[in-house]
Design a protein around this motif. Structure first.
Motif, short mmCIF file in Angstrom:
data_model
loop_
_atom_site.label_atom_id
_atom_site.label_comp_id
_atom_site.label_asym_id
_atom_site.label_seq_id
_atom_site.Cartn_x
_atom_site.Cartn_y
_atom_site.Cartn_z
N GLU A 274 -35.66 -68.50 -9.89
CA GLU A 274 -34.67 -67.91 -10.80
C GLU A 274 -33.42 -68.78 -10.87
N THR A 278 -31.91 -70.84 -14.11
CA THR A 278 -30.54 -70.61 -14.57
C THR A 278 -29.75 -71.90 -14.59
N CYS A 295 -27.69 -64.39 -11.54
CA CYS A 295 -28.86 -64.14 -10.68
C CYS A 295 -28.67 -62.93 -9.78
#
Length: 945
Positions: A274, A278, A295
């Motif tokens: 993740e 990002t 996040c």
């Protein structure tokens, strides 16, 4: 590549080409091993690979050790392992190899099973390996990707590595950093006991050498080695895949790279995945605060997954921020996400950045990647951002922003003015097909006749730009009819603008200007300060009409000057405006070329400021024609080729004129082969049968005549006459009559040639422009006896001197000088004229003119040395454009923006120029360009001796 030896301070020199084998992720196949004698020769010359050879030689002498090749994924570790195996076999080693995978940790003693499976049972093999190492000869034990080995195997490696010092055994381990191991402590102990080699990424030179050894995809061929290095960081796997596959579709990384990065990320855990996504999505906005907010993690909670990503060389850390390790890795991370995943993350990023008060462009850069949601605030933000983008000269960005704004609304609710604006932005960006589609959708939704008329005017202007003048005339006519139905007449500004533009389209189509004489007379009677945009267009059109009809060049010139009005018309029309270029064309025809060039230079600056490749093409084409009129033939070639390069963006509106100018400039330079190469294109664009077709066909005939095919040239000129004479019987600016006279003489029809040339002089005197009249007189001088030819040539020289047309002046001086030098009375004057022609030929390097002048002077006992070509003539026109800007101090990015090409195209041209000039950097360019060619230096030295 740098070789680091644990416990040993020796450093090995850099080997720029890397290794033979580049494994994509975890997969191994025969395709990954590049078997090439050339590559092997390069490898055997590398000092760091000599470190492997040294270890093997010491083991053969009874001093074994462990050698760990350590580095990030894609660095070429496996290639070094393969080299070691091949070398060991040549030296008589027994080679046992194992290649663990991410699932190998579940198989006890998997490494040993791989090593000794062919020998017999595991117990027997273990005893044999451990007890008889010194008796069985040299042994190379290989484990590639050792980080994935099971615990039992790692323990065995630990034991073996401690017992190698006095044995003929090399334990070669390939270890990928950034991957979890069941027993990292064991790997560290093994490394501490032996040597560690850490390969380094390729240099730009290494990338260049690799691409010479590998077959490249066509898409990759357009990437310079410097650009490949920038995208990949020099990682051999990324370089190899980018060169072999090229971008997978528009802006997409190779699929193999996407799968490799996706596979590596999958083993790092969900938080790391993740965060990596990002970081890739945020780009320069990926601060720790932003990552934490998007996040759902605190800054402290980011530490561990960021460390994992850094060790895996997927992310690079800076001061309170993170970046993807390489641009290609960033694109691979984004490509590994689904559209809905990307949209959701971009949407969260846009909301977060908007709440922070970040600039509108930053927020919009995320919104353009989200899926539509019918949010009017999004539409408003994107429209405002697009206007900023257009103002800053980024029409492609504006086009994407406006298209995304269109998508945010339902078809029934879409603002037609938004569609119209989006169409204009796409057109300015060179996205022609999309622009026409948006205009069609806008026209369907315009609520009033006047709005539809204005939209049709935009569409017609674009149709003119792409060369569809028939469609443009029809669109203008429809728009005019809509305004008439609304009660507009010639006194209204919208109607006058449309009428003027309609006249331009018709003029280029059939030579008819359709100018309202009453409106022009009234406009001319008013003070200049009261002139409107429509008035200026009418002046330009009326001036062009007089030029095409061949009447009163001074009147046409004054009308064009009033139309241009400094930079007023340019400000109204912008560098995209057809009316502006019509006015500067009249200035060129009327021999006010310096004024035209000043206006064109301003248009070029405007095109760059607005980021419009189509406007740049128009301005470059116009400047090329102006330089051709002045006799600056090489500059004309450079400018016109730059304009024609914009055809990939949809520019075709003046391609007939551009090709004709290019062909005639090549012929003037004596470059017949280059002109012949253009002839098929000239004939292809001459099929419309309109006035611009006549321009192209005239040039095609001139190419044929220059090739000796006067019969075909005469057929071409007859076709030109059929095109233009029904509309304009007295035109002198096209010069087809002079060319016809030359070809008639070429086939022995002197009487007809004389009549044609005489008529050309008559019409040129009626028009009155010095250059046109001088050319007609020069042509006639070649068809009359010498006593009559001399005054014609004198007048031609005088006219050419007055309008500063260098090439025509030199040729007229050559012929007059040759004529005068035949008699004793005129010899001195003739020699001066011949020397003047020779000086021009030497300065501008026009071969045929130089040869003629030299030959005639030599016949009169005067030796003239014409130097060889300068280094600049080793370069193509495109290379010269780039090199000139580089010498002026511009960066590659500035050059790309200046010429409307990509940075990689600039790098490609520079690398070609360096190769041709035998230099290695831009700092050497001034000296290389100023250098006298070797052949010329040798000639000079010989003369001195």
């Amino acid at each position: 590549m740098r070789a680091v030896t644990s416990g040993d301070s020796r450093r090995f020199c850099t080997f720029p080409t890397g290794f033979v084998r580049f494994a994509p992720g975890d997969a191994r196949s025969g395709d990954d091993i590049i078997v090439s004698s050339t590559v092997h020769r390069l490898i055997e010359r590398s000092a760091e690979l000599g470190a492997v050879d040294e270890v093997l030689a010491q083991a053969a002498a009874g001093r074994g050790t462990a050698l760990v090749v350590s580095g990030q994924a894609g660095l070429g570790k496996t290639a070094l392992v393969l080299h070691a195996q091949e070398t060991a076999r040549r030296l008589g080693f027994t080679v046992l190899a194992s290649y663990p995978t991410p699932v190998s940790g579940t198989l006890a003693h998997g490494v040993v099973r791989d090593w000794v499976g062919p020998i017999g049972s595991l117990d027997h093999a273990l005893s044999r390996v451990l007890e008889n190492l010194t008796e069985s000869g040299p042994l190379l034990l290989v484990v590639d990707d050792v980080q994935w080995a099971d615990t039992g195997s790692l323990q065995l490696l630990d034991l073996l590595s401690a017992r190698l010092a006095h044995s003929p055994v090399v334990l070669l381990l390939g270890r990928r950093t950034g991957e979890a191991s069941l027993r990292p402590d064991i790997l560290e102990r093994v490394a501490a006991r032996g040597r560690v080699l850490v390969p380094q990424p390729l240099s730009v030179i290494g990338v260049d050498q690799m691409r010479q050894l590998l077959p490249s995809a066509p898409e990759a061929d357009r990437l310079s080695s410097a650009e490949v290095h920038r995208l990949t960081g020099g990682l051999p796997f990324l370089v190899r895949e980018l060169l072999r596959a090229g971008p997978d579709g528009v802006g997409q990384p190779p699929r193999s790279v996407v799968e490799s990065v996706k596979d590596r990320l999958s083993r790092l855990g969900r938080p790391a995945v993740e965060i990596a996504s990002t970081v890739a999505l945020l780009g320069d906005e990926a601060t720790f605060d932003a990552l934490g907010a998007l996040c759902g993690l605190s800054v402290a909670e980011l530490a561990d997954p960021l460390e994992v990503l850094t060790d895996a060389d997927i992310v690079t850390l800076g001061l309170w921020r993170a970046w993807p390790s390489h641009p290609l890795v960033r694109e691979a991370i984004l490509a590994s996400m689904t559209p809905s995943q990307r949209s959701a993350q971009h949407e969260r990023a846009a909301a977060y950045l908007r709440d922070l008060g970040r600039p509108r462009q930053v927020v919009a850069s995320h919104l353009v990647h989200t899926l539509p949601g019918e949010d009017l605030t999004v539409v408003q933000l994107l429209r405002a951002a697009a206007e900023e983008s257009l103002e800053s000269g980024a029409p492609q960005v504006a086009a994407a922003q406006l298209l995304r704004a269109v998508g945010e609304t339902t078809p029934a609710d879409t603002d037609p003015q938004l569609l119209r604006r989006a169409a204009a932005a796409h057109m300015r960006a060179g996205l022609v097909d999309q622009a026409f589609d948006l205009w069609a959708r806008a026209l369907e939704r315009m609520p009033t006749a006047q709005e539809r008329a204005l939209c049709l005017g935009d569409l017609a202007h674009a149709q003119m730009t792409v060369g569809d003048r028939t469609a443009a005339a029809a669109s203008y006519a429809t728009a005019t009819g809509l305004l008439v139905a609304e009660g507009h007449d010639a006194s209204s500004q919208p109607m006058r603008l449309l009428l003027a533009r309609t006249g331009m389209a018709r003029m280029l189509h059939d030579g008819s200007s359709a100018v309202m004489d009453g409106a022009v007379t009234a406009a001319l009677a008013q003070p200049t300060a009261q002139d409107t945009h429509a008035d200026r267009l009418l002046f330009a059109l009326h001036g062009a009409g007089r030029a095409v009809e061949g009447r009163d060049h001074a009147r046409a010139r004054d009308l064009a000057r009033r139309a241009v009005d400094g930079e007023t018309l340019l400000a109204e029309e912008t560098s995209d405006g057809n009316g502006f270029y019509l006015a500067v064309s009249v200035l060129c025809w009327a021999d006010a070329v310096p004024e035209a060039l000043a206006a064109i230079e301003a248009a070029l600056q405007d095109s760059r400021r607005r980021g419009s490749p189509l406007a740049f093409a128009k301005a470059s084409c116009a400047r090329g024609y102006a330089h051709y009129r002045l006799g600056n033939l090489r500059q004309a070639v450079s400018d016109v080729e730059a304009a024609l390069g914009m055809r990939e963006h949809g520019w075709h509106g003046y391609s007939e004129s551009a090709l004709a100018t290019l062909a005639r400039a090549h012929l003037g330079l004596g470059q017949l082969a280059a002109a012949q190469a253009i002839e098929p294109e000239l004939r292809a664009v001459a099929g419309r049968g309109d006035l611009t077709s006549a321009v192209a066909l005239t040039a095609a005939g001139f190419v044929r005549a220059s090739s000796g095919d006067h019969e075909q040239a005469l057929r071409d000129y007859r076709a030109v006459r059929r095109i233009i004479e029904p509309a304009v019987t007295g035109s002198a600016i096209l010069e087809w009559r002079e060319l016809t006279a030359w070809s008639l003489l070429g086939v022995g029809r002197r009487r007809e040639a004389l009549g044609c040339a005489t008529e050309a002089v008559r019409l040129a005197r009626r028009w009155g422009a010095p250059r046109t009249l001088g050319y007609a007189l020069h042509t006639l001088s070649g068809l009359v006896p010498a006593p009559k030819a001399a005054p014609l040539l004198r007048e031609a020289v005088h006219l050419f001197e007055g309008c500063a047309t260098a090439d025509r002046l030199a040729r007229a001086r050559l012929d007059l000088g040759a004529l005068l030098a035949r008699s004793a009375a005129g010899r001195a004057e003739g020699v001066v004229l011949l020397q003047q022609a020779s000086d021009y030929a030497r300065a501008t390097e026009v071969p045929d003119l130089a040869e003629q002048a030299t030959r005639i002077l030599a016949g009169h006992g005067i030796a003239v040395t014409v130097p060889r070509d300068s280094p600049r003539h080793l370069l193509t026109a495109g290379e010269r454009r780039v090199v000139d800007l580089a010498v002026a101090g511009h960066t590659n990015r500035e050059i790309a923006q200046h010429l409307f090409v990509t940075v990689k195209a600039v790098e490609w041209h520079l690398s070609n120029a360096y190769r041709k000039l035998s230099i290695s950097s831009r700092t050497q360019l001034p000296a290389a360009l100023a250098a006298q060619p070797p052949a010329a230096r040798e000639d000079a030295n010989s003369s001195a001796r």
